[in-house]
Design an enzyme around this catalytic site. Structure first.
Site, short mmCIF file in Angstrom:
data_model
loop_
_atom_site.label_atom_id
_atom_site.label_comp_id
_atom_site.label_asym_id
_atom_site.label_seq_id
_atom_site.Cartn_x
_atom_site.Cartn_y
_atom_site.Cartn_z
N HIS A 171 0.84 -1.21 0.00
CA HIS A 171 0.00 0.00 0.00
C HIS A 171 0.87 1.25 0.00
CE1 HIS A 171 -3.00 -2.65 2.37
NE2 HIS A 171 -3.63 -2.36 1.25
N LYS A 174 -18.96 -6.08 8.02
CA LYS A 174 -17.65 -6.53 7.53
C LYS A 174 -16.69 -6.55 8.71
CE LYS A 174 -14.27 -6.00 3.96
NZ LYS A 174 -13.72 -5.28 2.84
N ARG A 221 -2.22 -6.07 -8.43
CA ARG A 221 -1.16 -7.06 -8.27
C ARG A 221 -1.29 -8.08 -9.40
NH1 ARG A 221 -2.98 -7.26 -2.17
NH2 ARG A 221 -4.81 -6.79 -3.40
N SER A 256 -2.78 -7.92 2.66
CA SER A 256 -3.09 -7.82 4.10
C SER A 256 -3.59 -9.15 4.67
CB SER A 256 -4.12 -6.72 4.35
OG SER A 256 -3.60 -5.48 3.98
P1 ADP Z 1 -9.78 -3.63 -0.44
O1 ADP Z 1 -10.41 -2.32 -0.77
O2 ADP Z 1 -9.97 -4.67 -1.49
O3 ADP Z 1 -9.96 -4.11 0.96
P2 ADP Z 1 -7.08 -3.01 0.35
O4 ADP Z 1 -7.47 -2.09 1.39
O5 ADP Z 1 -6.35 -4.23 0.79
O6 ADP Z 1 -8.23 -3.36 -0.64
O7 ADP Z 1 -6.15 -2.27 -0.70
C1 ADP Z 1 -6.49 -1.05 -1.29
C2 ADP Z 1 -5.88 -1.01 -2.67
O8 ADP Z 1 -4.48 -1.24 -2.57
C3 ADP Z 1 -6.44 -2.05 -3.64
O9 ADP Z 1 -6.53 -1.46 -4.92
C4 ADP Z 1 -5.39 -3.12 -3.66
O10 ADP Z 1 -5.34 -3.80 -4.90
C5 ADP Z 1 -4.13 -2.28 -3.47
N1 ADP Z 1 -3.03 -3.06 -2.91
C6 ADP Z 1 -3.04 -3.81 -1.79
N2 ADP Z 1 -1.84 -4.41 -1.61
C7 ADP Z 1 -1.07 -4.02 -2.66
C8 ADP Z 1 0.28 -4.33 -3.08
N3 ADP Z 1 1.05 -5.18 -2.40
N4 ADP Z 1 0.75 -3.75 -4.21
C9 ADP Z 1 -0.05 -2.94 -4.93
N5 ADP Z 1 -1.33 -2.62 -4.61
C10 ADP Z 1 -1.83 -3.16 -3.50
#
Ligand code: ADP
Length: 162
Positions: free
Chosen positions: A17, A42, A91, A129
């Protein structure tokens, strides 16, 4: 002035992130990292306040990044903040279907806000995560996945359950 929001759960924030936030901040004048408020339906590992705090700590070194929390539709938040762009990370191909659905639904709701994707950096492409939480839960090494503050919060969260 180009304003972007980077919405997500950040449960918790990882180096993956952070990489996206840093790169977005190089492209846009202002980036709001928007932590979605916990809905009762959730279940997150960390409550909104803690996810917000960990994001703030991890990103405080980037002057044009601001961390906020929000409830409701992300496109409504974008309008409220005057953001023209939503940033998301991609990803593997497995992210694509979900992100495509989200982007198309959001564009229907708010045609003036577009979604821009940053391809994950090679070193973070496997960082997720949910997997991080599993590894931490089994006492695995996580120092390459998250900053120290997040690792400490994960340990505390795990210890508080036993
Ligand atoms: P969600 O909204 O699906 O719960 P997250 O909070 O985990 O997603 O992540 C927010 C954004 O960050 C999403 O677009 C996710 O694809 C992206 N993201 C999460 N981990 C990574 C990573 N390792 N590399 C690039 N983008 C990531």
């Amino acid at each position: 002035m180009m304003v972007a929001i980077y919405p997500g759960s950040f449960d918790p924030i990882t180096y993956g992130h952070m990489d996206i936030a840093v790169r977005a901040a190089e492209v846009f004048d202002k980036v709001y990292v928007a932590v979605v408020y916990t809905k009762q339906s959730k279940s997150f590992w960390f409550g909104t306040e803690e996810r917000l705090k960990l994001c703030k700590e991890a990103l405080c070194h980037i002057p044009n990044v601001e961390v906020i929390s929000y409830m409701g539709l992300t496109v409504d938040l974008a309008h409220k903040l005057g953001a023209q762009v939503m940033v998301r990370g991609l990803r593997m191909g497995s992210d694509f279907d979900y992100e495509c659905e989200m982007a198309l639904n959001n564009r229907k709701l708010a045609p003036d806000v577009d979604t821009i994707y940053f391809m994950a950096s090679l070193e973070h492409i496997y960082v997720k995560s949910s997997l991080l939480r599993e590894i931490a839960d089994s006492n695995g090494e996580i120092s390459h996945l998250v900053p120290d503050s997040v690792a400490a919060a994960l340990r505390e969260r795990i210890n508080s359950r036993v």
